[in-house]
Design an enzyme around this catalytic site. Structure first.
Site, short mmCIF file in Angstrom:
data_model
loop_
_atom_site.label_atom_id
_atom_site.label_comp_id
_atom_site.label_asym_id
_atom_site.label_seq_id
_atom_site.Cartn_x
_atom_site.Cartn_y
_atom_site.Cartn_z
N HIS A 53 -1.48 -1.29 -4.07
CA HIS A 53 -2.75 -0.84 -3.50
C HIS A 53 -2.64 0.67 -3.30
O HIS A 53 -1.68 1.15 -2.70
CB HIS A 53 -2.95 -1.57 -2.16
N HIS A 55 -8.35 1.74 -3.95
CA HIS A 55 -9.29 1.61 -2.83
C HIS A 55 -9.93 2.98 -2.58
O HIS A 55 -9.29 3.87 -2.03
CB HIS A 55 -8.50 1.11 -1.60
N MET A 74 -12.16 -5.19 5.34
CA MET A 74 -11.29 -4.29 6.10
C MET A 74 -11.05 -4.88 7.50
O MET A 74 -11.98 -5.27 8.19
CB MET A 74 -11.94 -2.91 6.26
N MET A 109 -8.53 8.78 -0.33
CA MET A 109 -9.33 9.26 0.81
C MET A 109 -9.74 10.70 0.58
O MET A 109 -8.94 11.50 0.10
CB MET A 109 -8.49 9.19 2.09
N ASP A 125 -4.58 3.93 -1.82
CA ASP A 125 -5.66 4.36 -0.93
C ASP A 125 -6.09 5.77 -1.27
O ASP A 125 -5.31 6.71 -1.13
CB ASP A 125 -5.18 4.30 0.52
N MET A 137 -11.91 5.24 -0.71
CA MET A 137 -12.54 5.55 0.58
C MET A 137 -13.12 6.95 0.47
O MET A 137 -12.67 7.91 1.10
CB MET A 137 -11.50 5.45 1.70
N ASP A 145 -7.42 -6.03 4.19
CA ASP A 145 -6.72 -4.74 4.21
C ASP A 145 -6.70 -4.16 5.61
O ASP A 145 -7.76 -3.86 6.18
CB ASP A 145 -7.43 -3.78 3.25
N SER A 170 0.84 -1.18 0.00
CA SER A 170 0.00 0.00 0.00
C SER A 170 0.88 1.24 0.00
O SER A 170 1.65 1.48 0.94
CB SER A 170 -0.90 0.00 1.24
#
Ligand code: DX5
Ligand code: ZN
Length: 233
Positions: free
Chosen positions: A38, A71, A142, A42, A40, A73, A180, A13
């Site tokens: 990965h 991912h 998660m 956000m 992330d 979020m 994750d 990640s």
């Protein structure tokens, strides 16, 4: 996700890498045998933190040919799917809690030429997403509350992973089953023993020793997990 060299994939990640030396981190992880990255995303609303946007994904895409597991979020994921698909995301994983129309979001991802995935927070029951399994390429269970790397693994995730694995196998689906958050050598083994096929590793990949030593240890842990599951001797 396309042909696999390793039975269990390790996806470092990039949130745990030094943002000022992301290119170096990507190269080192790729040389160390990472199977995917990965990323992330956000938005400061769905989670209390802000991170990468589409321009980061484009920049990462230029540095590696490995699959990019995005991912999301974020709230209102449907607004941003096109941007992340165009930026080169392979799998676009949105949160079940962020939309009332998950089937529609998954279809849009597919129409954009990417692979749809869904993620569930620790407090979200697996049963809320099992009806969608047939139209997805990935499920992220998660094992921390989303928002930050370096948190402790929540063992409540394991029964969900076991149940998801049983459903996937029973129905003959090819869904990637990802875990994750809080993956370490110990929890990697447990997650794989429970049926995970894809581990997101943030701090366990980039913090402490070299990424190559870290990934080698995690890889060995996945082998032990497969043995616990009776897949290898
Ligand atoms: C948490 C993110 C994770 C995180 C994992 O919100 O979704 O992907 O980067 O980091 P570690 O492995 O350190 O828990
Ligand atoms: Zn993540």
């Amino acid at each position: 996700m396309a042909p696999r060299k390793n039975p269990v994939w390790l996806a470092p990640s990039l949130l745990s890498a030094d943002p000022g030396a992301l290119g170096d981190a990507i190269r080192a992880a790729e040389e160390a045998g990472a199977d995917a990255f990965h990323v992330d995303v956000m938005d400061g609303h769905f989670v209390p933190n802000i991170s990468f946007g589409p321009s980061w994904v484009s920049a990462i895409r230029r540095r590696t040919r490995l699959p990019l597991d995005i991912h999301l979020m974020i709230e209102a994921p449907q607004k941003y799917l096109e941007g992340f698909a165009k930026a080169g995301g392979n799998t676009l994983v949105f949160h079940a809690e962020a939309t009332d129309r998950p089937a529609e979001v998954a279809r849009t991802v597919r129409d954009l030429g990417a692979q749809p995935g869904i993620a569930i927070r620790p407090e979200t029951p697996l049963s809320s997403v099992t009806p969608l399994f047939g139209s997805l390429d990935e499920l992220i269970v998660m094992s921390v509350h989303p928002g930050f790397s370096g948190q402790t693994f929540l063992p409540e995730a394991l029964p969900k992973v076991r149940e998801a694995r049983a459903t996937i196998d029973r129905e003959g689906l090819s869904l990637e089953l990802s875990v994750d958050g809080g993956i370490t050598v110990a929890t990697a083994r447990e997650a794989v023993a429970a049926g995970a096929s894809f581990l997101v590793c943030g701090n366990s990949a980039f913090v402490g020793r070299t990424v190559s030593e870290n990934l080698a240890e995690l890889r060995a842990a996945t082998q032990l997990g497969r043995r616990d599951r009776g897949e290898v001797r």
